[in-house]
Design an enzyme around this catalytic site. Structure first.
Site, PDB file in Angstrom:
ATOM      1  N   CYS A  98      35.794 -26.976  -2.940  1.00  0.00           N
ATOM      2  CA  CYS A  98      35.772 -26.455  -1.574  1.00  0.00           C
ATOM      3  C   CYS A  98      36.169 -27.564  -0.613  1.00  0.00           C
ATOM      4  CB  CYS A  98      34.358 -25.940  -1.295  1.00  0.00           C
ATOM      5  SG  CYS A  98      34.012 -25.460   0.403  1.00  0.00           S
ATOM      6  N   HIS A  99      36.629 -27.179   0.573  1.00  0.00           N
ATOM      7  CA  HIS A  99      37.015 -28.170   1.585  1.00  0.00           C
ATOM      8  C   HIS A  99      35.868 -29.105   1.939  1.00  0.00           C
ATOM      9  CE1 HIS A  99      41.126 -27.206   2.768  1.00  0.00           C
ATOM     10  NE2 HIS A  99      40.844 -25.936   2.523  1.00  0.00           N
ATOM     11  N   THR A 100      34.647 -28.612   1.840  1.00  0.00           N
ATOM     12  CA  THR A 100      33.518 -29.464   2.197  1.00  0.00           C
ATOM     13  C   THR A 100      33.393 -30.630   1.225  1.00  0.00           C
ATOM     14  OG1 THR A 100      32.433 -27.498   3.055  1.00  0.00           O
ATOM     15  CG2 THR A 100      31.067 -29.445   2.793  1.00  0.00           C
ATOM     16  N   HIS A 113      29.361 -27.903  -4.956  1.00  0.00           N
ATOM     17  CA  HIS A 113      28.231 -27.108  -4.458  1.00  0.00           C
ATOM     18  C   HIS A 113      28.490 -25.617  -4.644  1.00  0.00           C
ATOM     19  CE1 HIS A 113      31.189 -27.297  -1.258  1.00  0.00           C
ATOM     20  NE2 HIS A 113      30.683 -26.172  -0.792  1.00  0.00           N
ATOM     21  N   GLU A 114      29.505 -25.270  -5.468  1.00  0.00           N
ATOM     22  CA  GLU A 114      29.908 -23.870  -5.597  1.00  0.00           C
ATOM     23  C   GLU A 114      29.974 -23.537  -7.085  1.00  0.00           C
ATOM     24  OE1 GLU A 114      33.029 -21.926  -2.756  1.00  0.00           O
ATOM     25  OE2 GLU A 114      34.107 -22.387  -4.591  1.00  0.00           O
ATOM     26  N   CYS A 117      12.863 -20.843   0.359  1.00  0.00           N
ATOM     27  CA  CYS A 117      11.502 -21.097  -0.136  1.00  0.00           C
ATOM     28  C   CYS A 117      10.559 -19.943   0.155  1.00  0.00           C
ATOM     29  CB  CYS A 117      10.955 -22.391   0.456  1.00  0.00           C
ATOM     30  SG  CYS A 117      10.421 -22.259   2.183  1.00  0.00           S
ATOM     31  N   CYS A 126       8.540 -21.464   4.596  1.00  0.00           N
ATOM     32  CA  CYS A 126       8.675 -22.389   5.741  1.00  0.00           C
ATOM     33  C   CYS A 126       8.833 -21.589   7.038  1.00  0.00           C
ATOM     34  CB  CYS A 126       9.858 -23.329   5.535  1.00  0.00           C
ATOM     35  SG  CYS A 126      11.481 -22.559   5.751  1.00  0.00           S
ATOM     36  N   CYS A 153      12.170 -19.575   6.981  1.00  0.00           N
ATOM     37  CA  CYS A 153      12.181 -18.398   6.104  1.00  0.00           C
ATOM     38  C   CYS A 153      11.280 -17.296   6.666  1.00  0.00           C
ATOM     39  CB  CYS A 153      11.723 -18.772   4.698  1.00  0.00           C
ATOM     40  SG  CYS A 153      12.983 -19.641   3.720  1.00  0.00           S
ATOM     41  N   CYS A 170      16.601 -22.224   5.563  1.00  0.00           N
ATOM     42  CA  CYS A 170      15.351 -22.758   5.010  1.00  0.00           C
ATOM     43  C   CYS A 170      15.308 -24.269   5.188  1.00  0.00           C
ATOM     44  CB  CYS A 170      15.289 -22.404   3.525  1.00  0.00           C
ATOM     45  SG  CYS A 170      13.925 -23.184   2.634  1.00  0.00           S
ATOM     46  N   ARG A 178      15.047 -29.890   3.390  1.00  0.00           N
ATOM     47  CA  ARG A 178      16.212 -30.360   4.136  1.00  0.00           C
ATOM     48  C   ARG A 178      16.315 -31.889   4.156  1.00  0.00           C
ATOM     49  NH1 ARG A 178      17.291 -29.977  10.468  1.00  0.00           N
ATOM     50  NH2 ARG A 178      15.048 -30.254  10.474  1.00  0.00           N
ATOM     51  N   CYS A 223      29.520 -20.356  -2.495  1.00  0.00           N
ATOM     52  CA  CYS A 223      29.859 -20.842  -1.147  1.00  0.00           C
ATOM     53  C   CYS A 223      30.846 -19.909  -0.451  1.00  0.00           C
ATOM     54  CB  CYS A 223      30.389 -22.267  -1.177  1.00  0.00           C
ATOM     55  SG  CYS A 223      30.815 -22.893   0.476  1.00  0.00           S
ATOM     56  N   ARG A 251      41.508 -20.774  -4.228  1.00  0.00           N
ATOM     57  CA  ARG A 251      40.387 -21.459  -4.853  1.00  0.00           C
ATOM     58  C   ARG A 251      40.796 -21.973  -6.227  1.00  0.00           C
ATOM     59  NH1 ARG A 251      37.602 -22.934  -1.249  1.00  0.00           N
ATOM     60  NH2 ARG A 251      35.385 -22.474  -1.175  1.00  0.00           N
TER      61      ARG A 251
END
Lengths: 376, 376
Positions: B40-42, B62-63, B92, B95, B98, B106, B110, B170, B371
């Site tokens: 991904c671009h991120t 992350h995907e 979660c 919190c 959430c 959430c 973090r 993602c 992708r």
């Protein structure tokens, strides 16, 4: 006919109280005797010459209340004797905006209203020498008599006092409506109001009406603390006293043992200052805080922020006339006032005759009035 | 244990495919065998060094999608054999965020996630020489095996193909979710999507799913026209071809004989360019248009506009992970894919083995892939 009026002959000059000629209502128009009118910052903004859309000569004033005297051909919703509030945001109920069910910003007569004329493209006002005088925001309540399009008039109950409900023509509806219509604040919310003047105090009483738990007022004028508390404010913050860290201070104020993120559920800018608008957005709670711009910024001024503020869940929106539909919602707000759900009387700090209207502007500029009202 | 992984040893350098040491899951954690991961671009943003929060050495990615291999003490929601998608936005359910019912962001883990470590403050990864390697976005799917907090794992149906549903981790969820969760687009709406890459095309198919009437795609790459049409785009605009008046062109495109105001009901920025974000806001319909920022802007970049845009009814908001709650909503999106309500297969333009992961980044930079997926 003739009418007494305070005429703005040019930018930066005081208003001139004089007699003017007024034509009667044409088709779809009504003649209204204005009994009282508030003096609002927007009038002062235009009079100062800072408003790039300001036109002169004009009869300013947009926050009035009065009685219908005469109706033109085709008028069906009003008759002589009706008590009314002029609407700078009309409600035609037929245009794409009215029919969208998503906005109060009726566009039926927007173009002509912006040019200071009635929907037929002409003005009803002129000097005794025959020089045309423009309308202002479609209202021109600084004239004892004025002509309005039927769709720009809200009919209200006849037992409400003119020198109080005139304020519903702008300030009250803008403030209370921003809370109820635009932000749709829920019971238990935490809110911050930036600027405790004639709009901000009405936001505060709107928040009280909506059942907000925490109502934080922010103003650089310490005298406004007592004013805010009078209408439901629970906390006061003077930016001059928090050492330049206003946003952090406000976020901290809203933290709880459970929620250590902090930030307000809703914030309202009632200053017109774009830096304050940014602080208002950034004081919102991560994930869901909504910031509502109410104040009118100087021409060309821009708001700015890092898009991260939005991506992490803050929402930036604005409101005009409190999101209220004039003919539908304004009569309800008059009812709320008469039923004691909202207050107006203490905010009307000064009542003046038309001849002293320029004093009303001075009181506002010096921050001494909340609302100065001219009673005819 | 050992795992093959593509390690980012420093900003700007290619990933290094190597073996790493991985500790097993601690309390509340699970070990997942990643079967496929999107690029991904991120990931590219962090790898480039432009991300001020980027940390090295780290295992990016992350995907992903995979299978639970082992669960740590106290884990109750997952068991070995479960098919799962890692969540960079956990859920979660305890919190303040959430429980607010207003956001998917959430905040339970973090702080540690941002520091590249598990909730106990340590990393599970290290080099064969024992040098710690950081986690990335709590996922690190560029490793064949990874450890995740239980709350950062969505359990999905076992018959869905890993090399397709990894994209739901993602891009798909971000695009489709922005339409359904953040904008809440209604049937019949008019929408504009800026940037037709791996996110924008998913916004387009989200709009098709929501029943939008007019789906305008905007991209400077003419090859993206066919891509947009493949997923439901009804109109294509290349900014290079409209003479610098992009906003006016788009507003005009949405005008109807009845509604001469024009502007989109919803717009989506999928570019990360702050000037495009402004155009997206200002292309919205007066009175009610909502603009959603999805793209990630360069560090320090700011969005700006005149507050008049907001006061006249436009709303500026943003979205992260499409407003989706990972454990609750991601399994539904997998179902939608399996039921044919949304498409993924044609967007997976390249499948590569881990050894060729750097080629996947190059394909993305050259705009050749929608992708690229690494299949382990």
């Amino acid at each position: 006919m003739r009418s007494r009026a305070a005429v703005a002959f040019g930018a930066g000059a005081p208003l001139e109280v004089t007699e003017v000629e007024l034509d009667g209502p044409k088709a779809g128009e009504v003649l209204v005797e204005i009994r009282a009118t508030g003096i609002c910052h927007t009038d002062a903004y235009t009079l100062s010459g800072a408003d790039p859309e300001g036109l002169f000569p004009a009869i300013l004033g947009h926050e009035g209340a009065g009685v219908v005297v005469e109706v033109g051909p085709g008028v069906t919703a009003l008759r002589p004797g009706d008590h009314v509030i002029p609407l700078y945001t009309p409600e035609c109920r037929e245009c794409p905006s009215c029919l969208s069910r998503k906005t109060n910003l009726c566009t039926a007569i927007r173009a002509t209203q912006g040019r200071g004329v009635m929907p037929d493209g002409t003005s009803r006002f002129r000097t005794l020498d025959g020089v045309p005088i423009l309308h202002y925001m479609g209202c021109s309540t600084f004239s004892n008599y004025t002509v309005l399009p039927e769709i720009a008039v809200a009919k209200v109950r006849p037992d409400a006092p003119f020198d109080k409900i005139c304020y519903i023509g702008c300030g009250v509806t803008t403030g209370v409506g921003a809370v109820l219509n635009t932000a749709r604040v829920e019971v238990g919310a935490k809110a911050i109001v930036f600027g405790l003047g004639g709009i901000g105090l009405n936001v505060i009483q709107g928040l009280r009406l909506a059942g907000a738990d925490m109502i934080i007022g922010v103003d650089i004028n310490p005298a406004r603390k007592a004013w805010g508390e009078r209408f439901g404010m629970t906390h006061f913050v003077n930016p001059a006293e928090v050492g330049g860290e206003l946003v952090a201070h406000l976020v901290n104020l809203t933290r709880t043992p459970f929620d250590q993120i902090g930030g307000a559920d809703y914030t309202f800018d009632c200053t017109g200052n774009v830096e304050v608008m940014r602080a208002a957005l950034e004081s919102c709670h991560r994930g869901w805080g909504v910031s509502v711009v109410i104040g009118v910024a100087p021409a060309g001024a821009e708001i700015r922020t890092r898009p991260f503020q939005l991506v992490t869940g803050r929402v930036w929106k604005g409101t005009a006339f409190g999101g209220a539909r004039g003919r539908t919602d304004v009569p309800k707000i008059v009812d709320w006032y008469m039923d004691g759900k909202i207050e107006i009387d203490p905010m009307i700090t000064h009542v003046l005759p038309l001849e002293r209207i320029n004093e009303g502007f001075e009181l506002m500029h010096r921050g001494e009035s909340i609302r100065a009202v001219v009673a005819y």
